[in-house]
Design a protein around this motif. Structure first.
Motif, PDB file in Angstrom:
ATOM      1  N   PHE A 172       9.724 -34.747  28.940  1.00 24.61           N
ATOM      2  CA  PHE A 172       8.440 -34.090  28.726  1.00 24.61           C
ATOM      3  C   PHE A 172       7.488 -35.106  28.117  1.00 24.61           C
ATOM      4  N   ALA A 173       6.199 -34.821  28.199  1.00 25.53           N
ATOM      5  CA  ALA A 173       5.182 -35.710  27.622  1.00 25.53           C
ATOM      6  C   ALA A 173       4.487 -34.988  26.477  1.00 25.53           C
ATOM      7  N   ARG A 174       4.077 -35.777  25.485  1.00 29.39           N
ATOM      8  CA  ARG A 174       3.395 -35.234  24.317  1.00 29.39           C
ATOM      9  C   ARG A 174       2.265 -36.169  23.912  1.00 29.39           C
ATOM     10  N   ILE A 175       1.209 -35.605  23.366  1.00 33.56           N
ATOM     11  CA  ILE A 175       0.088 -36.408  22.890  1.00 33.56           C
ATOM     12  C   ILE A 175       0.238 -36.577  21.384  1.00 33.56           C
ATOM     13  N   ARG A 176       0.264 -37.856  20.945  1.00 33.56           N
ATOM     14  CA  ARG A 176       0.418 -38.164  19.526  1.00 33.56           C
ATOM     15  C   ARG A 176      -0.572 -39.256  19.163  1.00 33.56           C
ATOM     16  N   ASN A 177      -1.400 -39.022  18.166  1.00 32.94           N
ATOM     17  CA  ASN A 177      -2.401 -39.987  17.698  1.00 32.94           C
ATOM     18  C   ASN A 177      -3.319 -40.480  18.816  1.00 32.94           C
ATOM     19  N   GLY A 178      -3.709 -39.604  19.706  1.00 32.97           N
ATOM     20  CA  GLY A 178      -4.624 -39.964  20.782  1.00 32.97           C
ATOM     21  C   GLY A 178      -3.978 -40.775  21.893  1.00 32.97           C
ATOM     22  N   ILE A 206      -5.890 -33.447  25.976  1.00 35.40           N
ATOM     23  CA  ILE A 206      -5.835 -32.907  24.608  1.00 35.40           C
ATOM     24  C   ILE A 206      -6.433 -31.503  24.585  1.00 35.40           C
ATOM     25  N   GLY A 207      -7.595 -31.347  25.222  1.00 34.36           N
ATOM     26  CA  GLY A 207      -8.247 -30.043  25.267  1.00 34.36           C
ATOM     27  C   GLY A 207      -7.426 -29.006  26.013  1.00 34.36           C
TER      28      GLY A 207
END
Length: 154
Positions: A50-56, A95-96
């Protein structure tokens, strides 16, 4: 929307069963050492990734790339987190969208395009159990229709 038109190395077939894929994005992968050699040898598993957004920044988790057999001390950790390369505008969009309830980033396939490893990630909304059953019924009906058409043509 890019579809990933290179040589397909691995595909996440379960993603289509578990998620409604709304949008797809093509991303590069930051690799270490001998990882590209293992990818070219098709020693990749996307099953639980899976993918995740961390610190932009976007990271891919649980992607299993087997160690390269001739790699000795330069081999890598098979399931380490890998950074994905996307444009800032795309990351802001993701992100949105992922902050909305029920959306997640799912890797759909890994492929080689112009000698570079790419991953196709999809913005997916999780399916409920009844959605999965409905899809299975629809596939079954389509199979029966196709069989009936084939029989009538013989």
């Amino acid at each position: 929307m890019p579809r990933g038109n290179g040589k397909t190395i691995a595909q996440n077939k379960k993603a289509g069963h578990d998620f409604f894929i709304e949008e797809t994005y093509e991303a590069g992968i930051v690799l270490q050492g001998t990882e590209i050699k293992s990818i070219r040898a098709s020693r990749v598993n996307l099953k639980d990734s899976f993918a995740r957004i961390r610190n932009g920044e976007v990271y891919l988790h649980n992607l299993h790339i087997s160690p390269y057999e001739q790699g000795n001390i330069y081999n890598h950790d098979p399931t380490r987190s890998r950074k994905l390369l996307l444009h800032r505008k795309q990351i802001n969009q993701l992100i949105g969208q992922t902050q909305q309830k029920g959306f997640s980033l799912v890797p759909l396939k890994i492929y080689i395009k112009n000698g570079v490893a790419k991953v196709l990630i999809g913005l997916g909304r999780g399916k409920k159990k009844y959605d999965k059953r409905e899809d299975l019924k629809r596939k079954q009906v389509n199979r029966e229709i196709d069989r009936a058409i084939k029989e009538s043509l013989k």
